[in-house]
Design an enzyme around this catalytic site. Sequence first.
Site, PDB file in Angstrom:
ATOM      1  N   ASP A 156       4.815   8.722  -8.430  1.00 54.81           N
ATOM      2  CA  ASP A 156       6.138   8.090  -8.390  1.00 54.81           C
ATOM      3  C   ASP A 156       7.241   9.135  -8.551  1.00 54.81           C
ATOM      4  OD1 ASP A 156       4.765   5.731  -8.187  1.00 54.81           O
ATOM      5  OD2 ASP A 156       5.329   4.950 -10.155  1.00 54.81           O
TER       6      ASP A 156
ATOM      7  N   HIS B 110       0.153   9.922 -13.400  1.00 56.37           N
ATOM      8  CA  HIS B 110       0.886   9.563 -14.626  1.00 56.37           C
ATOM      9  C   HIS B 110       0.314   8.286 -15.209  1.00 56.37           C
ATOM     10  CE1 HIS B 110       3.101   7.177 -11.656  1.00 56.37           C
ATOM     11  NE2 HIS B 110       3.726   6.522 -12.621  1.00 56.37           N
TER      12      HIS B 110
ATOM     13  N   HIS C 234       1.345   5.185 -16.010  1.00 56.79           N
ATOM     14  CA  HIS C 234       1.720   3.783 -15.805  1.00 56.79           C
ATOM     15  C   HIS C 234       0.523   2.942 -15.350  1.00 56.79           C
ATOM     16  CE1 HIS C 234       6.281   4.748 -15.414  1.00 56.79           C
ATOM     17  NE2 HIS C 234       5.932   4.491 -16.663  1.00 56.79           N
TER      18      HIS C 234
ATOM     19  N   ASP D   8       0.124   0.673 -13.227  1.00 61.15           N
ATOM     20  CA  ASP D   8      -0.132   0.516 -11.793  1.00 61.15           C
ATOM     21  C   ASP D   8      -0.641   1.811 -11.156  1.00 61.15           C
ATOM     22  OD1 ASP D   8       2.543   1.525 -12.193  1.00 61.15           O
ATOM     23  OD2 ASP D   8       2.927   1.175 -10.066  1.00 61.15           O
ATOM     24  N   HIS D   9      -1.046   2.776 -12.010  1.00 60.99           N
ATOM     25  CA  HIS D   9      -1.660   4.024 -11.532  1.00 60.99           C
ATOM     26  C   HIS D   9      -2.993   4.322 -12.214  1.00 60.99           C
ATOM     27  CE1 HIS D   9       1.979   5.297  -9.252  1.00 60.99           C
ATOM     28  NE2 HIS D   9       2.477   4.365 -10.035  1.00 60.99           N
TER      29      HIS D   9
ATOM     30  N   HIS E 297      10.088  10.884 -13.956  1.00 57.34           N
ATOM     31  CA  HIS E 297       9.699   9.469 -13.962  1.00 57.34           C
ATOM     32  C   HIS E 297       9.011   9.156 -15.300  1.00 57.34           C
ATOM     33  CE1 HIS E 297       8.293   5.604 -12.439  1.00 57.34           C
ATOM     34  NE2 HIS E 297       7.033   5.957 -12.640  1.00 57.34           N
TER      35      HIS E 297
ATOM     36  N   HIS F  97       4.042   4.110  -3.563  1.00 57.69           N
ATOM     37  CA  HIS F  97       4.642   2.784  -3.342  1.00 57.69           C
ATOM     38  C   HIS F  97       5.274   2.662  -1.962  1.00 57.69           C
ATOM     39  CE1 HIS F  97       4.378   1.161  -7.479  1.00 57.69           C
ATOM     40  NE2 HIS F  97       4.528   2.423  -7.861  1.00 57.69           N
TER      41      HIS F  97
END
Length: 254
Positions: free
Chosen positions: A132, A55, A57, A59-60, A113, A170
């Site tokens: 996530d 996805h 985001h 942090d990905h 998400h 995570h």
Amino acid sequence: MSTLEIRQIPVLKDNFIYLVKSESAVAVIDPAVAEPVLAESRALGWPITHILNTHHHADHVGGNLEIKKATGCTIVGPAHDPDRIPGMDVQVAGGDTYDLGGAQAQVFFVPGHTRGHIAYWFKEAGALFCGDTIFSIGCGRLFEGTPLQMWTSLKRLRALPPETHVYCAHEYTASNVRFALSIDPDNGALRARAAEVAALRALNKPTVPSLLAGEIAANPFLRADAPEIAAHLHMQGRDPVDIFTEIRKRKDVF
Ligand code: ZN
Ligand code: FE
């Protein structure tokens, strides 16, 4: 028969990036950042050929462009989210199978998400990369999706073989366990997982990956249709979507 070698790279505060090696490819799953991945790739002698994103985001996908620039790799990501994956070359959608150098990844569309979230399941290797969507004893926050979408996504993943290893993105397990015990306190599998997680974290070891069987038994978000949870929430007989909604709401303010 294809095998898969998997290395876990902890980065930032609590993210996991994965390096996955098949017969003739090396993929990075959800590179939050580039440098630790490039360093690990060099150390292992695993030249990166692909990035697989779940996805959009930061942090990905934060390392996408730098890794692509350094390696010339192919970036694979959700067709459901064409504009938000930096450098995406190949779009895959739910129901697709992607051949990663001889290892087949089945793609699931798992919105909730985010609206475009996907997961990659390597059936032969028994490995699920779910970003996530599922966390150990938790699930992702509903930033862009509805409870019904997320519950449907979780049920899809819950139906995979119980011996599947769940590689989430995570390390949130310790706080997830504290919350889960507040709504499912008599669950023996959850209490056993709580003890295991406490022991691992005391040694600063990861609690991920986990077995899907363990998540089915102890993760309250996969148990929104379990009578014990309904009873604890005084929601007996209610639609599991309502119960899932309530669990997610409580976790958001826990
Ligand atoms: Zn995310
Ligand atoms: Fe994340």
